[in-house]
Design a protein around this motif. Structure first.
Motif, PDB file in Angstrom:
ATOM      1  N   LYS A 657       0.834  -1.208   0.000  1.00  0.00           N
ATOM      2  CA  LYS A 657       0.000   0.000   0.000  1.00  0.00           C
ATOM      3  C   LYS A 657       0.866   1.255   0.000  1.00  0.00           C
ATOM      4  CE  LYS A 657      -3.341   2.509   2.840  1.00  0.00           C
ATOM      5  NZ  LYS A 657      -4.102   2.517   4.099  1.00  0.00           N
ATOM      6  N   GLN A 658       1.905   1.280   0.827  1.00  0.00           N
ATOM      7  CA  GLN A 658       2.766   2.461   0.890  1.00  0.00           C
ATOM      8  C   GLN A 658       3.530   2.668  -0.420  1.00  0.00           C
ATOM      9  OE1 GLN A 658       2.755   4.775   3.147  1.00  0.00           O
ATOM     10  NE2 GLN A 658       1.151   3.624   4.236  1.00  0.00           N
ATOM     11  N   LYS A 659       3.889   1.559  -1.079  1.00  0.00           N
ATOM     12  CA  LYS A 659       4.545   1.697  -2.385  1.00  0.00           C
ATOM     13  C   LYS A 659       3.578   2.288  -3.411  1.00  0.00           C
ATOM     14  CE  LYS A 659       7.997  -2.006  -1.866  1.00  0.00           C
ATOM     15  NZ  LYS A 659       8.490  -3.302  -2.369  1.00  0.00           N
ATOM     16  N   GLN A 660       2.320   1.843  -3.339  1.00  0.00           N
ATOM     17  CA  GLN A 660       1.312   2.404  -4.260  1.00  0.00           C
ATOM     18  C   GLN A 660       1.107   3.897  -3.976  1.00  0.00           C
ATOM     19  OE1 GLN A 660      -2.462   0.453  -4.035  1.00  0.00           O
ATOM     20  NE2 GLN A 660      -3.361   1.595  -5.736  1.00  0.00           N
ATOM     21  N   ASN A 661       1.079   4.261  -2.676  1.00  0.00           N
ATOM     22  CA  ASN A 661       0.962   5.673  -2.320  1.00  0.00           C
ATOM     23  C   ASN A 661       2.140   6.475  -2.862  1.00  0.00           C
ATOM     24  OD1 ASN A 661      -1.371   5.053  -1.047  1.00  0.00           O
ATOM     25  ND2 ASN A 661      -0.588   5.238   1.052  1.00  0.00           N
ATOM     26  N   ASP A 662       3.329   5.896  -2.795  1.00  0.00           N
ATOM     27  CA  ASP A 662       4.510   6.582  -3.310  1.00  0.00           C
ATOM     28  C   ASP A 662       4.404   6.776  -4.814  1.00  0.00           C
ATOM     29  OD1 ASP A 662       8.056   6.298  -3.261  1.00  0.00           O
ATOM     30  OD2 ASP A 662       6.830   7.772  -2.227  1.00  0.00           O
ATOM     31  N   SER A 663       3.784   5.780  -5.496  1.00  0.00           N
ATOM     32  CA  SER A 663       3.570   5.916  -6.951  1.00  0.00           C
ATOM     33  C   SER A 663       2.642   7.085  -7.247  1.00  0.00           C
ATOM     34  CB  SER A 663       2.980   4.611  -7.520  1.00  0.00           C
ATOM     35  OG  SER A 663       3.856   3.524  -7.303  1.00  0.00           O
ATOM     36  N   LEU A 664       1.590   7.238  -6.408  1.00  0.00           N
ATOM     37  CA  LEU A 664       0.679   8.379  -6.588  1.00  0.00           C
ATOM     38  C   LEU A 664       1.413   9.699  -6.379  1.00  0.00           C
ATOM     39  CD1 LEU A 664      -2.629   7.211  -4.836  1.00  0.00           C
ATOM     40  CD2 LEU A 664      -2.271   7.639  -7.281  1.00  0.00           C
ATOM     41  N   ARG A 665       2.312   9.722  -5.374  1.00  0.00           N
ATOM     42  CA  ARG A 665       3.096  10.936  -5.146  1.00  0.00           C
ATOM     43  C   ARG A 665       3.939  11.284  -6.374  1.00  0.00           C
ATOM     44  NH1 ARG A 665       4.026   8.211  -0.064  1.00  0.00           N
ATOM     45  NH2 ARG A 665       2.945   9.277   1.670  1.00  0.00           N
ATOM     46  N   ILE A 666       4.578  10.270  -6.924  1.00  0.00           N
ATOM     47  CA  ILE A 666       5.445  10.500  -8.100  1.00  0.00           C
ATOM     48  C   ILE A 666       4.609  10.955  -9.293  1.00  0.00           C
ATOM     49  CG2 ILE A 666       6.956   9.342  -9.755  1.00  0.00           C
ATOM     50  CD1 ILE A 666       7.889   7.544  -7.441  1.00  0.00           C
ATOM     51  N   LEU A 667       3.420  10.323  -9.494  1.00  0.00           N
ATOM     52  CA  LEU A 667       2.543  10.712 -10.611  1.00  0.00           C
ATOM     53  C   LEU A 667       2.105  12.171 -10.476  1.00  0.00           C
ATOM     54  CD1 LEU A 667       0.929   9.914 -13.129  1.00  0.00           C
ATOM     55  CD2 LEU A 667      -0.924   9.158 -11.622  1.00  0.00           C
ATOM     56  N   PHE A 668       1.710  12.533  -9.254  1.00  0.00           N
ATOM     57  CA  PHE A 668       1.301  13.936  -9.043  1.00  0.00           C
ATOM     58  C   PHE A 668       2.486  14.873  -9.269  1.00  0.00           C
ATOM     59  CE2 PHE A 668      -1.257  17.272  -7.265  1.00  0.00           C
ATOM     60  CZ  PHE A 668      -0.324  18.135  -6.685  1.00  0.00           C
ATOM     61  N   ALA A 669       3.663  14.498  -8.756  1.00  0.00           N
ATOM     62  CA  ALA A 669       4.836  15.357  -8.897  1.00  0.00           C
ATOM     63  C   ALA A 669       5.202  15.555 -10.365  1.00  0.00           C
ATOM     64  CB  ALA A 669       6.008  14.752  -8.118  1.00  0.00           C
ATOM     65  N   GLN A 670       5.154  14.457 -11.145  1.00  0.00           N
ATOM     66  CA  GLN A 670       5.506  14.575 -12.570  1.00  0.00           C
ATOM     67  C   GLN A 670       4.577  15.559 -13.283  1.00  0.00           C
ATOM     68  OE1 GLN A 670       5.255  10.499 -13.841  1.00  0.00           O
ATOM     69  NE2 GLN A 670       7.372  10.005 -13.256  1.00  0.00           N
ATOM     70  N   LYS A 671       3.278  15.453 -12.993  1.00  0.00           N
ATOM     71  CA  LYS A 671       2.297  16.355 -13.641  1.00  0.00           C
ATOM     72  C   LYS A 671       2.444  17.781 -13.117  1.00  0.00           C
ATOM     73  CE  LYS A 671      -1.101  16.788 -16.558  1.00  0.00           C
ATOM     74  NZ  LYS A 671      -0.953  16.473 -17.969  1.00  0.00           N
ATOM     75  N   ALA A 672       2.596  17.923 -11.792  1.00  0.00           N
ATOM     76  CA  ALA A 672       2.690  19.261 -11.200  1.00  0.00           C
ATOM     77  C   ALA A 672       3.955  19.979 -11.646  1.00  0.00           C
ATOM     78  CB  ALA A 672       2.641  19.169  -9.675  1.00  0.00           C
ATOM     79  N   ASN A 673       5.056  19.220 -11.825  1.00  0.00           N
ATOM     80  CA  ASN A 673       6.309  19.846 -12.254  1.00  0.00           C
ATOM     81  C   ASN A 673       6.260  20.305 -13.701  1.00  0.00           C
ATOM     82  OD1 ASN A 673       7.471  19.484  -9.760  1.00  0.00           O
ATOM     83  ND2 ASN A 673       8.374  17.495 -10.262  1.00  0.00           N
ATOM     84  N   VAL A 674       5.227  19.894 -14.433  1.00  0.00           N
ATOM     85  CA  VAL A 674       5.008  20.400 -15.804  1.00  0.00           C
ATOM     86  C   VAL A 674       4.014  21.558 -15.792  1.00  0.00           C
ATOM     87  CG1 VAL A 674       4.111  19.824 -18.090  1.00  0.00           C
ATOM     88  CG2 VAL A 674       5.556  18.192 -16.874  1.00  0.00           C
ATOM     89  N   VAL A 675       2.905  21.373 -15.065  1.00  0.00           N
ATOM     90  CA  VAL A 675       1.846  22.397 -15.047  1.00  0.00           C
ATOM     91  C   VAL A 675       2.321  23.663 -14.346  1.00  0.00           C
ATOM     92  CG1 VAL A 675      -0.458  22.941 -14.179  1.00  0.00           C
ATOM     93  CG2 VAL A 675      -0.013  20.714 -15.180  1.00  0.00           C
ATOM     94  N   GLY A 676       3.024  23.516 -13.206  1.00  0.00           N
ATOM     95  CA  GLY A 676       3.473  24.687 -12.453  1.00  0.00           C
ATOM     96  C   GLY A 676       4.348  25.612 -13.284  1.00  0.00           C
ATOM     97  N   PRO A 677       5.443  25.128 -13.884  1.00  0.00           N
ATOM     98  CA  PRO A 677       6.265  26.015 -14.733  1.00  0.00           C
ATOM     99  C   PRO A 677       5.488  26.570 -15.918  1.00  0.00           C
ATOM    100  CG  PRO A 677       7.479  24.034 -14.124  1.00  0.00           C
ATOM    101  CD  PRO A 677       6.097  23.822 -13.649  1.00  0.00           C
ATOM    102  N   TRP A 678       4.537  25.791 -16.481  1.00  0.00           N
ATOM    103  CA  TRP A 678       3.734  26.319 -17.613  1.00  0.00           C
ATOM    104  C   TRP A 678       2.932  27.550 -17.178  1.00  0.00           C
ATOM    105  CZ3 TRP A 678      -1.310  27.308 -18.727  1.00  0.00           C
ATOM    106  CH2 TRP A 678      -1.648  27.533 -20.064  1.00  0.00           C
ATOM    107  N   ILE A 679       2.317  27.483 -15.987  1.00  0.00           N
ATOM    108  CA  ILE A 679       1.542  28.635 -15.487  1.00  0.00           C
ATOM    109  C   ILE A 679       2.465  29.826 -15.260  1.00  0.00           C
ATOM    110  CG2 ILE A 679       0.205  29.467 -13.526  1.00  0.00           C
ATOM    111  CD1 ILE A 679      -0.998  26.685 -13.270  1.00  0.00           C
TER     112      ILE A 679
END
Length: 925
Positions: A657-679
């Protein structure tokens, strides 16, 4: 009838070239002066021909007859306003009374009081007063004396009346820089040019067939004459038709006789000119009234639209402020029902607020600001005062209220999430408390009765010794359970510290256990005293059982602790934490061989006791020193061995479960690190577009519109990030070390990007509107904008007074560095900052720089237009407004005009002066 509008026309003191020609020839005999005073602007041949007709006319009394009739009708058209008329032009003016009255009517001025005597000198005096008045208007009368008028000299009287007609009816006619006769002739040519069989070249032969008169009427009133049915070969019919229609519908008296015109070789020019001038004044007055009505309609339409925009702004502002007023207390309320389901429901409501309720209100706020800027721009461009919303509904008030809403919202979600963590911790502690209490109460059940029992008094020595040892074992067990009781008390204390919703029942159960624990301690002490007292009598020790009891008790406690730990619940939030639990479990598993060895050793003691009893033929009873049976230990040991692999599975499941949670963190980070600089790049691009003026305002607006489209196309990325964030929150993930962006920072950046883009588009559109309305060039706009941007160091789109002064000096304004310069600058500040906000916006700056570039209506123009409709009266009636204006705008004026209070007021009189002034000043309109 001469339109009252022409009163000012009659009183113009300028003199025309026709009057000068008449005066220069006045020293000649009347006939010669009377016929040679006109100047034709077209050709010398025509003038020579006209002079020949004039000389022939001297012998033709028909001209004199035509003039006599025409001039008499002209005089009566004015005298009837005073309730009188003349019959014979050479007789009725002899006493000078009606002559003075005629001059008063056509000039709207008061002549000296006439002499009322009937003697000749009285008549001469009155005529001289009239002639003096004519000369005071710049007309020199030569060879026309009062005696000739008093004596009834027809030719001199006609000459005098012709002089008056020239001065008051013809002289001030002006068409395309031509005046008097040329202007009147050019007016006739312009109006009749489209009509067949009409060619106006003079004021005699050109009007003889009557078609020219009919064409003039049809051109202005096509409803009165069907021109296509007229025939050039029927001049009598054409003339009578024109004269009758003019008299009946246009209030122009019949000054000419159709038969006399037809039978004249050359109709009298002065008679034709006099009659045609009445057409000119009649139609010119109607045209001015129509122009005045159109101007009023235009101004009222602008005012009605502005009022509609004001009412719309008030409605939207009230709605938005009411929503903020209702929502802010909900966000400021940082309390829950202290339950996990209730807090989760509140988090769901907050998500709905952020994604469903707030975005439309944010758009409403942006629309309010845009509508307010557009309305103020329209008011400035239409020369209206700036719009001041109702108290508490200024744009700044709405902005402050919105800031208050966002301040209340700030940290609300983090508080809810922290509250969820707290409540989850509470739920975990409550379950753990219940579990340990259940174990303790299960263990303590019956212990009180056991300690209070008096069985040792009926025991033999061996039984007594067994009871003593048994009691010692119980004391050991009691001491072992001390740790569990302390844990129960510590958990209860933590639940109270975290404000657990059912703290009362927790405290009651904990207090009950503690009281029972104290009672057990007290009872244990009392029983020990009693057993020691009986030990002096009975003493028998079964060492083997005793050893078993001593070793079985701690081992049994260890088994209970191990079983409790193996089923103990846990909560972790990272892979590192679960790895720590797995490591501790591995260490526990490493102690199992030693525990197995101890179990075999203790079990061997029981087996040995059994073997000794069998060996000596003894009946093996229960171990008198302990209640722990070998079978119980064996059962607990087997249970521990069974729980170990189950614990392995539970820990491994949590690891996954914690590994899956870490995957969600990485997925959010990958998307946020693209959207944030774009804004962030979009914010920089907006700033670049507003500074870069290449291509002009339209190109700048197009770039901003393109960015707006890109913003809409990028919205799915924000929604995708919201969905990922929802999964993270549902998985109870509260931190992310893979990115510095949070969903809150992304949302704020996205909302600020939309607001900034909308505001910049609105500013550029207002600049285009200002440029087009003021009629300034793109180069001027760029120069003003470059100067403004140069001094706008903070890029806030507004200047401080010191920056504004430097900007004006850079543009060439001479503002001296002394008291006079300070006074000049304060005057300019009162124009660009009427509300004393302490800063100058770009729109106010552009409005000031281009203030002289537009053609604007004024209150005086509207007052003059109403005066035209009111027939030169200081008031107007509802009937006139309904007849001259469209129904809705007439009703608009009637509802808002105050009653007229002047001494000459009539029933229903309305004050148009105060109404017109109010349109351009402070008012409640």
């Amino acid at each position: 009838m001469i339109n009252p509008e022409m009163n000012g026309y009659y009183s113009n003191p300028n003199n025309s070239i026709y009057m000068q020609a008449y005066q220069q020839s006045a020293a000649q005999p009347y006939e010669t002066a009377y016929t040679n005073n006109m100047i034709n602007p077209y050709s010398e041949d025509y003038m020579q021909q006209e002079e020949e007709w004039e000389r022939e006319g001297l012998l033709d009394p028909l001209w004199e007859k035509q003039q006599r009739k025409t001039f008499t009708a002209w005089c009566n058209s004015h005298l009837r306003k005073a309730g009188t008329q003349i019959e014979e032009i050479n007789d009725d003016f002899r006493n000078g009374l009606k002559l003075m009255l005629l001059l008063e009517v056509i000039s709207s001025e008061q002549l000296p009081k006439p002499d009322r005597g009937k003697m000749r000198f009285h008549k001469i005096a009155n005529v001289n007063k009239a002639l003096d008045f004519i000369q005071s208007k710049g007309v020199k009368l030569v060879s026309i004396g009062a005696e000739e008028i008093v004596d009834g000299n027809l030719k001199m009287t006609l000459g005098m009346i012709w002089t008056i007609i020239l001065r008051f009816a013809i002289q001030d006619i002006s068409v395309e820089e031509m005046s008097a006769k040329e202007g009147l002739l050019l007016w006739c040519q312009r109006k009749t040019q489209p009509y067949k069989n009409v060619n106006v070249q003079n004021f005699n032969m050109s009007f003889k067939d009557g078609l020219a008169f009919c064409a003039l009427i049809h051109r202005h009133r096509p409803d009165l004459i069907d021109y296509d049915k007229l025939n050039k070969d029927e001049p009598l019919k054409n003339l009578n038709l024109a004269f009758d229609i003019a008299e009946k519908h246009l209030d122009i008296p019949k000054m000419l006789d159709a038969e006399e015109i037809i039978h004249s070789a050359k109709p009298d020019e002065k008679s034709i000119m006099t009659y045609v001038s009445s057409y000119y004044h009649a139609f010119a007055g109607a045209q001015k009234a129509e122009t005045a009505a159109n101007r009023i309609c235009k101004v009222l339409k602008v005012n009605q639209e502005n009022e509609r925009l004001m009412e719309e702004y008030e409605r939207l502002a009230s709605d938005l402020l009411e929503w903020i007023r209702r929502t802010t207390p909900w966000l400021e309320n940082r309390t829950t029902d202290n339950t996990l389901p209730g807090t989760q429901k509140k988090l769901s409501e907050f998500r709905d607020y952020r994604r469903v309720h707030k975005p439309p209100r944010l758009e409403q706020k942006a629309k309010l600001e845009t509508d307010f800027n557009t309305l103020q721009t329209k008011l400035r461009l239409s020369n209206r005062p700036a719009y001041m919303p109702s108290e508490g509904k200024l744009v700044s008030d709405i902005t402050n209220a919105w800031k208050g809403l966002e301040f209340a919202e700030r940290g609300f979600e983090e508080w809810l999430l922290s509250e969820l963590m707290r409540l989850e911790r509470l739920d975990h502690l409550a379950k753990k408390f219940k579990h340990k209490c259940d174990i303790h109460e299960s263990w303590a059940n019956g212990k009180e009765d056991l300690l209070e029992a008096q069985d040792f008094k009926r025991c033999k020595l061996n039984d007594l010794k067994a009871l003593i040892k048994k009691h010692e074992a119980f004391e050991s067990d009691l001491a072992a359970h001390q740790d569990r009781v302390e844990q129960i008390a510590a958990i209860a204390q933590e639940l109270n510290a975290l404000d657990y919703h059912d703290s009362a029942s927790v405290n009651a159960r904990c207090e009950r256990i503690c009281r029972n624990w104290d009672l057990l301690g007290s009872l244990t002490s009392k029983r020990r005293v009693a057993l020691e007292e009986a030990e002096r009598i009975l003493e028998h020790v079964d060492s083997l059982f005793l050893e078993y009891a001593k070793r079985a008790a701690p081992y049994n406690n260890w088994l209970d602790g191990a079983r409790e730990d193996l089923v103990d619940m846990f909560i972790v939030h990272s892979v590192d934490e679960i790895q720590g639990l797995i490591g501790a479990h591995e260490q526990f598993k490493a102690t199992l061989p030693e525990a197995d060895k101890e179990f075999n050793s203790i079990n061997a003691l029981a087996q040995e006791a059994h073997h000794l009893c069998q060996q000596h033929g003894l009946q093996l009873g229960e171990n008198p020193y302990t209640t722990i049976q070998p079978g119980e230990l064996q059962s607990k040991w087997y249970e521990v061995q069974h729980l170990v692999p189950h614990r392995d599975q539970t820990l491994q499941k949590e690891m996954n479960k914690q590994k899956q949670n870490d995957s969600l963190r990485i997925l959010f980070a990958q998307k946020a690190n693209v959207v944030g600089p774009w804004i962030e790049r979009q914010h920089d691009q907006i700033a670049s577009v507003t500074v870069n003026m290449q291509g002009g305002l339209e190109a700048q607006l197009q770039r901003l519109k393109t960015m707006e489209q890109s913003l809409a196309q990028y919205k799915p990325n924000i929604d995708e990030l919201e969905n990922i964030n929802k999964e993270i929150q549902e998985a109870m993930i509260f931190e992310n070390r893979h990115t510095g962006y949070t969903m809150e920072t992304i949302r704020v950046g996205w909302e600020q990007l939309g607001v900034s883009l909308t505001r910049n588009i609105n500013e550029v559109e207002n600049q285009i509107l200002t440029r087009d309305s003021k009629g300034i060039t793109e180069e001027q706009m760029n120069e003003f904008r470059m100067s403004f941007n140069h001094f706008d160091k903070s890029r806030t789109r507004r200047l401080e007074p010191k920056e504004f002064r430097s900007c004006l000096i850079s543009l060439g304004y001479n503002i001296r560095d002394d008291k006079q310069g300070d006074a000049d600058f304060q005057r300019i500040m009162s124009i660009v900052d009427p509300n004393n906000t302490g800063y100058i916006t770009f729109d106010s700056f552009m409005d000031f720089m281009t203030r002289d570039a537009s053609d604007q209506d004024t209150a005086d123009q509207i007052i003059q237009s109403f005066r035209v409709l009111a027939n030169n009266k200081p008031f107007i009636t509802a009937d006139i407004l309904r007849s001259e204006l469209p129904p809705d705008q007439a009703q608009y004026c009637i509802q808002r005009m105050q009653p007229y209070r002047g001494p000459d007021a009539v029933h229903g009189a309305l004050d148009y002066t105060s109404f017109s002034t109010a349109l351009y000043g402070e008012s409640d309109l």
